[in-house]
Design an enzyme around this catalytic site. Structure first.
Site, PDB file in Angstrom:
ATOM      1  N   LYS A  60      10.797   5.492   3.822  1.00 51.75           N
ATOM      2  CA  LYS A  60      11.471   5.933   5.063  1.00 51.75           C
ATOM      3  C   LYS A  60      10.438   6.554   5.998  1.00 51.75           C
ATOM      4  CE  LYS A  60      15.921   5.274   3.702  1.00 51.75           C
ATOM      5  NZ  LYS A  60      15.944   5.512   2.282  1.00 51.75           N
ATOM      6  N   ALA A 169      27.836   2.659  -6.405  1.00 56.32           N
ATOM      7  CA  ALA A 169      27.992   4.125  -6.473  1.00 56.32           C
ATOM      8  C   ALA A 169      28.466   4.738  -5.152  1.00 56.32           C
ATOM      9  CB  ALA A 169      26.663   4.755  -6.895  1.00 56.32           C
TER      10      ALA A 169
HETATM   11  P1  BMP Z   1      22.519   3.629  -5.086  1.00 58.35           P
HETATM   12  O1  BMP Z   1      22.966   2.177  -5.309  1.00 58.35           O
HETATM   13  O2  BMP Z   1      22.195   4.311  -6.364  1.00 58.35           O
HETATM   14  O3  BMP Z   1      23.443   4.378  -4.214  1.00 58.35           O
HETATM   15  O4  BMP Z   1      21.099   3.570  -4.339  1.00 58.35           O
HETATM   16  C1  BMP Z   1      20.941   3.176  -3.018  1.00 58.35           C
HETATM   17  C2  BMP Z   1      19.488   3.179  -2.619  1.00 58.35           C
HETATM   18  O5  BMP Z   1      19.389   2.790  -1.237  1.00 58.35           O
HETATM   19  C3  BMP Z   1      18.775   4.509  -2.730  1.00 58.35           C
HETATM   20  O6  BMP Z   1      17.415   4.224  -3.033  1.00 58.35           O
HETATM   21  C4  BMP Z   1      18.855   5.100  -1.338  1.00 58.35           C
HETATM   22  O7  BMP Z   1      17.775   5.939  -1.055  1.00 58.35           O
HETATM   23  C5  BMP Z   1      18.801   3.841  -0.469  1.00 58.35           C
HETATM   24  N1  BMP Z   1      19.511   3.941   0.820  1.00 58.35           N
HETATM   25  C6  BMP Z   1      20.856   4.262   0.880  1.00 58.35           C
HETATM   26  O8  BMP Z   1      21.510   4.474  -0.144  1.00 58.35           O
HETATM   27  N2  BMP Z   1      21.469   4.320   2.103  1.00 58.35           N
HETATM   28  C7  BMP Z   1      20.828   4.093   3.269  1.00 58.35           C
HETATM   29  O9  BMP Z   1      21.438   4.153   4.328  1.00 58.35           O
HETATM   30  C8  BMP Z   1      19.466   3.733   3.216  1.00 58.35           C
HETATM   31  C9  BMP Z   1      18.831   3.654   1.983  1.00 58.35           C
HETATM   32  O10 BMP Z   1      17.575   3.283   1.927  1.00 58.35           O
END
Ligand code: BMP
Length: 224
Positions: A60, A169
């Site tokens: 980011k 999630a």
């Molecule tokens: P998860 O499926 O466990 O929620 O993970 C999502 C991933 O995407 C994490 O690495 C998070 O930092 C990233 N992410 C997000 O969830 N929402 C955004 O808007 C941008 C992201 O990069």
């Protein structure tokens, strides 16, 4: 067709990350890594994971042009296939990432998947997409748990791919995201917290195919 699933490994331990990557590498487009894995395992994890599949460095990046450029060069040197940078810092900063990427793809964050995204980012999404396009980014990060936002970015994206987290999630659904214009799906916890990551990956790939089949013809399938 290439796989369109990107697995986010937001864990600290190198050993576990390498083990999961090895087991799922044939079934994913890429592994995405973020600060947790880099802080837990060191930046050389990029090179180590690259032996199995493409690695997307989700730092980011959001700083002044010179700092953005230094960060981008370092992760590129380690073998990153793509980097993720924020568009809100403005055209000069994002362009510094693009200019330093040396062949790595640049994904610009224009909308996010958490509730706080409505405080600032959602109100400015059109401008953020415009900054990303002017800077020469290769694609967009937009929330997979917000179909209307995916469509909004899609309508302004000038045929650059959309990559979406927020599936599983965070409540989003891969079929729905892909039907609404997402080209690649990012999933973290649902995969790495599972006792059977390969099964979850297989199921997500099926959902992505289903979404592509049901997707309106006006949304061309775009490659990163
Ligand atoms: P998860 O499926 O466990 O929620 O993970 C999502 C991933 O995407 C994490 O690495 C998070 O930092 C990233 N992410 C997000 O969830 N929402 C955004 O808007 C941008 C992201 O990069």
């Amino acid at each position: 067709m290439d796989n369109r699933l990107i697995v986010a490994l937001d864990i600290f331990e190198e050993k576990k990350a390498l083990e999961i990557a090895k087991n799922i590498s044939d079934m994913v487009f890429a592994i995405k890594i973020n600060w947790p894995l880099i802080l837990g395992s060191g930046i050389d994890i990029v090179t180590k994971l690259s032996r199995f599949t493409r690695v997307i460095c989700d730092l980011k990046i959001a700083d002044i042009p010179n700092t953005n450029s230094l960060i981008t060069k370092k992760v590129r040197e380690k073998g990153a296939y793509a980097v993720i940078a924020h568009a809100f810092v403005g055209e000069d900063s994002l362009k510094a990432v693009v200019d330093s990427a040396g062949g790595a793809k640049v994904l610009a964050v224009v909308a996010m998947s958490h509730p706080g995204a409505s405080d600032f980012m959602e109100k400015n999404v059109d401008d953020l997409v415009a900054v990303a396009l002017k800077s020469g980014a290769d694609g967009f990060i937009a929330p997979g748990n917000n179909p209307s936002m995916i469509r909004r970015v899609r309508e302004r994206s000038m045929n650059k791919p959309i990559v979406s987290p927020g599936i599983g999630a965070q409540g989003g659904n891969a079929v729905e995201a892909v039907m609404n214009g997402t080209d690649y799906v990012i999933v973290g916890r649902s995969v790495y917290e599972s006792a059977h990551p390969e099964d979850v990956v297989g199921d997500l790939n099926w959902q992505i195919s289903e979404g592509l089949e049901r997707r309106p013809g006006k949304y061309e399938i775009l490659n990163l």
